[in-house]
Structures are given as C-alpha cells and as structure tokens.
Design an enzyme around this catalytic site. Structure first.
Site, PDB file in Angstrom:
ATOM      1  CG  ASP A  26      -2.163   0.907   0.953  1.00  0.00           C
ATOM      2  OD1 ASP A  26      -2.095   1.741   0.007  1.00  0.00           O
ATOM      3  OD2 ASP A  26      -3.160   0.822   1.681  1.00  0.00           O
TER       4      ASP A  26
HETATM    5  C1  BGC Z   1      -5.002   3.262  -0.098  1.00  0.00           C
HETATM    6  C2  BGC Z   1      -5.085   2.253  -1.217  1.00  0.00           C
HETATM    7  C3  BGC Z   1      -4.870   2.940  -2.525  1.00  0.00           C
HETATM    8  C4  BGC Z   1      -3.535   3.655  -2.490  1.00  0.00           C
HETATM    9  C5  BGC Z   1      -3.203   4.396  -3.769  1.00  0.00           C
HETATM   10  C6  BGC Z   1      -3.771   4.126  -0.172  1.00  0.00           C
HETATM   11  O1  BGC Z   1      -3.878   5.199   0.687  1.00  0.00           O
HETATM   12  O2  BGC Z   1      -5.057   2.604   1.149  1.00  0.00           O
HETATM   13  O3  BGC Z   1      -6.313   1.599  -1.186  1.00  0.00           O
HETATM   14  O4  BGC Z   1      -4.954   2.034  -3.570  1.00  0.00           O
HETATM   15  O5  BGC Z   1      -3.561   4.620  -1.460  1.00  0.00           O
HETATM   16  O6  BGC Z   1      -3.995   5.516  -3.919  1.00  0.00           O
END
Ligand code: BGC
Length: 753
Positions: A278
C-alpha cells in the site's frame, strides 16, 4: 562507483541517491532484446518467458523494478521493452492517478472522469456475483481506455466495526460473500487483460492510526474471517496482484510479514504473482524483500514529495526502502540473495506477461462512461438498494394516486456517489435523488424540495442557528403540504472516508431531528439512508413507515432510487452487514480502536451475525435481510451427498435443491441464502455460517428450483491445535434463509470425512 554506506542510505524518509556498484556475477547472458527472444513469444509458457527475461537482465535492472518510478507507475526497462505498469485507483471506477487523493480530489485539479459505480457495500447488497463480474469488466475497459494497466481493487476487507471509515469500499461482514464478490470482480477485470489488486492484505479494518496500529489476531480468526476472501482471490480467480496493508498484524507490518506473505499467501494459498505495497507502507529493505513483498509503491519524486510533508511523517508513512541502491547494498551485505531478487522481479514480470502488456500496451484515448457502463452502474445501484421497512405498503408509490412529493435532506439535493479517499471517482455527471425523482415523476406529480439541514461540516459559513431553523422550517412546511415526503440522510466523502474512521454511528448533526420533524409533519414519510456505514436509528425508526438503504450508489444512485420508489424496479437488495442498534452492541466495540497503538480482536471469529446470532444480541436489522414488493415461498429442500473427481482427485460435497415461488403480483428477485449449522464439533463454532447463495428472478406465480453445491470444505473449521482446516464428521444442518434470522427450511445431513 562504490556501494552505499548503509547507515547513510537507510534514513527513514529519504529516497537515497547513492551510487551502485554492479555485481559481476549478474552480467546477463544476452544483453539485448531480439525479436526472436523467448520472452517475446506469447505462445511459450509464461514461466519459461520469465526465466528468459531474467537471464537478459542485469542485477541493477532487476533491483530497479522493485520500487515504483512515480505515484502510479512501476519502473520500466526500455532496453528490453519491459513497460512500466501504469496504475489507477479503484475499486468503484477509475480514479485520477495524478497524485494522492488529497490532490486529485481537490476542486481545482485537472478532471479525469470515468463512470462512478456504486460503492463496494452497495454492490455487496446485490448478492449478485455475475453483476459484480460485469462491473469489474466495465471498470477494466475504462482502465484501458484511459491508457492504464492496473486497477487498485477490489477491497475485500471485512466490516468488523461499524465505524471503519472504509466500510463502504468493502463487501460487508461475511467472508464467504466477500470472497464470492471479490472473485467475480477480479475475474471481470482480468478478462480484459487488466491487472487488479485485491486489497488490503490482511486485516485493514480501521483507519485509526492505520500506519501504526498493531492488531492481535489469532490464527483461527485470521483463517476463518479475514483471509478467506484473499484465499479465494488466489485460488479461484488466480489474481494477478495482492496489495499489502498499512497496519501491523501480530507485531509485524504487513509489507514485511514473513508469516502473512511467505507462509500463508505463497505457501498455503499458492500465490504466484506479485505483491504491491500500500502507498508508503514499507519500513525496511531486507525484511520486506525477503518476505516476498515485490513492488514498493509509490516511488520517484512523488514519494519524496509525499514524505516531505510533516503530516505524512507524523502519521507514520514510510517508503523508499526498495530503491535499487538500498536493495543492492543488502545483496552485497548478504542479507538478500540474488535468487530472492529473481523471485520477486520474476513475479512482477510474470504478471506483465500474463496481462500481455509487452504485446498490447494500453494507450489512452478510448471511450469512458459509455451507455453500456452507465447501465451496469444503474443495475448495481438499483439491485443494491435494500428495503428495510414498508408499513402498509407505502411503497411503491403509485403515480395514479400521488400528486405531490416533498424531497428533503442534505443527501437529497446533492449526489453523494461514494465515500472519500483513494476510491472516490469523479463522474462526468451524477444523479442526485432529487434529480432522479423529479425526472421519473414527470409533469403530473409536483415535486418540492428542501435541504432540511446542512451536512455537518460541509458549509460552515451557512451553519448558523438561524439558517438551521430556517432550513428545518422549510422542510416541515413542504412535507406537511405533500402527499409523501422522501428524506434522504447520510454522510458524504468528507465525514466518511479513507484516512479516518467515522466519529459515531449517529447520523451527522441535525439529521435525526430532521427525520423526526418531517415524520411529524407527514406520516407518509420514506427515509432513505445514503451512507456506507451503519447508523443509529433508534430515535425515529418506530415512527418511520418506510425505510430504504441506498448506500453510496455511484453516479446513477438518484435514478436507481427513483426506480425503487416508483416500483419500476422491485427491491431485491439484502444487507451484506448486520445493522446494530447501537455501536456498543457490535462485537468489536470493546477493543476498538485500541490503546497505545495495540488492539486485540478479542471477539475472535464472532464478527457480524456470527456474534449477534450466537450470543443472542438483537441487531436493528439482521445480516441478509431485505424486503421486496412481492412475496416468496420456500419449499422442497433436498440435500443429497455427492462425490466427483477432478484431475484424479476425489471431491465430496452436498447438492442442495430448494424450490422458490413468487407468490405475489410483481416480478422480483430473491436471494436464497444457505447457512451451515454445526452442532457437534469439538470446538466452539458460530450457530451458523453462510456457505452458499443464489439470486433468482421470478415472475408472478413462477417457481424455480435453486441449486447450490457445497464442497465438504464448507463444513470445516480452522483447528488451532493442528493449524489445519478440520472436519469433525457427524450431523450438520443445512439452513435455507431469507436472512440470518429468517431461516425458512432446514435439513440434517451426515458428513463423513
Ligand atoms: C489506499 C489504497 C490505494 C492507495 C493508492 C492508499 O492510501 O489505502 O487503497 O490504492 O492509497 O492511492
């Protein structure tokens, strides 16, 4: 060139620019890509192509591929024609990929629009995997049309507590339902050659201190509740990528958890493709690479920019650990083997090849928001609406008898398409409840509208005592003059979002009072919930004749609501989550959000209805519940053991048949729910668990036999003493229900090992 001095390179928030000494052993056997190269031959087995490609790469090139090159791009190796994987956020449509959600959701940023599909919990309320598959496919088509290769979804985390800010993204509280829908979404996405990323592995169930919270979860609970949707994504859908989560599980950040990534995901589930972190959730180099966390995101200048923000540092964001020089330094120090680098890079390459990205690069310029995709969004929004109460058949509204409707509420006048954060899609147009109702009502029905109460926090300048009194007065006034009042309440993307949890289960300020006042002014009031998380309803529910939950319905939400209100569509949505009476009743409440950055999942496997039904705690509305404008009769339950062979392996299970008849006067769909009750096992188990489902459409008077096959694994539990799935032979009960608390038919079945 010299290897970096490690202590200079591992500064937590820096993206090192130290130079790299090439490792002589890694001189590739063939340095250039030729047209005859095996890896370019799509007819060869993918692993052979990967092996060929790895032979041609230098160790520096391999190390470069372990970290992203930008906010939403992996690193390309142009010399060999290896493209960057171009990503975009999902799961409810394609979100702008230009920067973090704070940037791309800001009003003045360049608009990248796409179809806004209903939120995950709304799609879960359809209990319709085939529709979710079509949604996944449509989103993948838009991903390609916008020139991207990977969509960051689906979210399959379990709704553990009613306050999680991202409950709207996921598929509810039940692992089986989440697994079925996750598999469907992934299958749809991959059918278009687009890479999905099932997220967030493994137990992202609260936003509170999401980078630092350490969750203590026992292995049985992990295996029975939090992992099944990921397991199914791997084993049933062959998912191409898994996203690790921010939080820690049992003392380890997920991105470096040897247990979660190596032991469970790869060895136990057999996952062969890549893990992506993530965004800004990595904390080390060697432990992360060795755990099999293949691709660190984001990377490049955007990561540096993000990490230079003091807020990101305060919140515990961290990244830049898998940049090439840090990885190579660890290789040289003997903390990472070159074989491990090959494994990790090989998995990224494998997916690039599986998705056909070398042969068929996705170029921007295709069509988005086509009528076909709008139709899928509308179907999802409509099928996801749950009819929770309908006294004296107030609904559907009869246009022949209704001459005026008062449409009221902070969520009636605005289209609240989804919760906030990385999943929020900007549609080109979105239909508010007021627009949808007005369009459907036509000229014969007079529509009046009033805000009633401003959305808490949305327009502080307008939020004075005087303005509030005026808004309420207007609402009461129009409600008292109309034949029917429709009050749409709920939250929006600034108070229900990724990044923080909702503060309370209560509706935002003034909304309970609005409902009470409107109901007093007009007893024919329909309350509509437009939110992802459960809300407390005790203040007004008794006086409410009709109640609908439309969740966040995406861009077509207003049209879907109108179709349900007027009976153009018959409600068939079922709750994918129990709605408790109050937060304190919910199983995770005692340990949420945790103390000193620790929280214990002490309720164990008793999540959602497993808790309410086993411990006899009455929810406001139970899991699986949802009414219709017609009625269904259940009969003729048959349970027949079977044995089949596949690939020389014997599988045993139970074939379940049940007859469903539409006994009313309207066409409608019923979701048949199959629960298994185990009354004899050696271990404590919930009173029953969902193990099968089938949505069946029936014309008035029509009957169909619904068939559901259960494999013997449906009777197993995770045995903590042997760390294995275990079946205790004996008599189980097959229950067929219209909700977890409305079991219509039961039959015993003897299961042998
Ligand atoms: C989120 C993810 C997301 C990623 C990219 C993170 O803050 O938890 O779900 O895909 O950001 O935007």
């Amino acid at each position: 060139m010299k290897f970096c001095n490690l202590c200079m390179c591992v500064a937590l928030l820096s993206v090192s620019t130290c130079a790299i000494t090439p490792l002589s052993s890694q001189t590739p056997s063939a340095s250039a890509a030729t047209d005859e190269a095996a890896y370019k031959n799509a007819k060869l087995p993918v692993d052979e192509r990967v092996a060929d490609l790895l032979k041609r790469m230098t160790i520096e090139e391999k190390a470069t591929m372990l970290a992203g090159s930008g906010w939403m791009e992996s690193a390309a190796i142009p010399r060999l024609g290896i493209p960057a994987i171009k990503m975009a956020d999902g799961p409810m449509g394609v979100r702008s990929w230009l920067g973090s959600s704070a940037i791309t959701n800001a009003a003045n940023t360049p608009k990248i629009t796409s179809t806004s599909f209903p939120s995950g919990v709304a799609m879960a309320a359809t209990w319709n995997p085939e529709l979710v598959r079509r949604e996944g496919q449509a989103i993948a088509q838009e991903t390609k049309a916008l020139g991207r290769d990977m969509i960051l979804g689906p979210t399959v985390n379990i709704n553990r507590v009613p306050l999680w800010g991202r409950n709207f993204e996921g598929y509810g509280e039940d692992p089986y339902l989440a697994a079925q829908l996750g598999v469907a979404y992934i299958t749809g996405v991959q059918s278009e050659g687009v890479i999905p990323s099932v997220k967030h592995y493994a137990a992202n169930n609260e936003e509170f201190e999401r980078h630092r919270i350490d969750e203590k979860i026992d292995e049985r609970t992990l295996h029975e509740i939090y992992l099944p949707a990921f397991k199914a994504a791997v084993q049933q859908a062959g998912v191409w990528s898994v996203m690790s989560c921010y939080n820690l599980v049992n003392g380890h950040h997920c991105a470096e958890s040897d247990y979660l990534l190596n032991e469970v995901l790869r060895k136990e589930f057999g996952f062969k493709n890549f893990v992506v972190s993530d965004w800004a959730s990595t904390y080390s180099t060697a432990p992360t690479v060795n755990a099999g966390m293949d691709l660190e995101m984001p990377g490049g200048p955007q990561l540096q920019h993000m990490l230079s923000n003091p807020r990101a540092q305060e919140q515990g964001s961290s990244g830049g650990w898998l940049v090439a020089d840090k990885v190579l330094a660890e290789v040289k120090a003997g903390h990472i083997t070159e074989a491990t680098i090959d494994d990790n890079v090989g998995r990224i390459l494998r997916v690039i090849l599986l998705a056909g990205l070398i042969e068929h690069p996705h170029t921007p310029g295709g069509e988005v928001d086509t009528p076909e995709r709008q139709k899928i969004a509308l179907e999802g929004a409509t099928e996801g609406i749950v009819l929770l109460k309908n006294q004296n058949s107030l609904l559907p509204l009869d246009p022949a008898k209704i001459h005026s409707i008062a449409v009221i509420g902070p969520n009636a006048l605005a289209a609240r398409t989804g919760g906030g954060g990385s999943s929020l899609v900007r549609p080109d147009h979105a239909i508010s409840p007021l627009e949808g109702i007005t369009k459907r009502a036509g000229s014969a029905i007079q529509i009046s509208s009033a805000l009633g109460v401003g959305m808490e926090g949305e327009d502080p300048a307008h939020d004075t005592a005087e303005a509030r009194a005026n808004d309420l007065k207007q609402a009461i006034d129009i409600a008292s003059k109309a034949d029917v009042a429709v009050v749409v309440v709920g939250r929006y993307n600034k108070n229900e979002s990724e990044g923080f949890d909702v503060k309370t289960m209560d509706l935002p300020a003034g909304q309970d009072e609005l409902i009470q006042a409107v109901e007093k002014a007009n007893p024919r009031t329909v309350v509509v919930l437009n939110t992802g998380d459960p809300v407390t309803m005790t203040k007004w529910l008794d006086a409410t004749p009709a109640l609908l939950d439309m969740w966040y319905g995406g861009q077509e939400g207003g049209n879907a609501l109108a179709a349900i209100l007027f009976g153009d569509a018959n409600p068939s949505g079922k709750l994918p989550v129990s709605l408790p009476k109050k937060f304190e009743d919910s199983p995770g409440a005692k340990t949420y959000p945790g103390e000193n950055l620790h929280t214990e999942y002490s309720e164990g496997i008793y999540v959602g209805y497993r808790y309410y039904d086993t411990k006899n705690v009455e929810p406001q509305f139970p899991f699986g519940f949802g009414m219709s404008y017609t009625t269904f009769e259940y009969s003729d339950l048959k349970v027949i053991p079977y044995t089949t062979f596949s690939g020389g392996v014997q599988y045993r299970g139970v074939a379940v048949d049940v007859n469903i008849r539409n006994t009313g006067h309207r066409a409608g769909a019923e979701v048949v729910q199959l629960y298994v009750k185990d009354g004899h096992s050696k271990i404590d188990r919930p009173v029953h668990e969902l193990k099968g489902l089938s949505r069946v459409e029936l014309s008035p008077g029509e009957a169909k036999t619904v068939k559901i096959n259960l494999e013997n694994s449906a009777f197993e539990y995770w045995n903590p003493s042997t760390n294995q799935w275990t079946l205790d032979p004996g008599t189980f009960e097959i229950q067929i229900g219209a909700s977890s608390r409305d079991i219509r038919l039961k039959a015993p079945i003897q299961i042998a090992r």
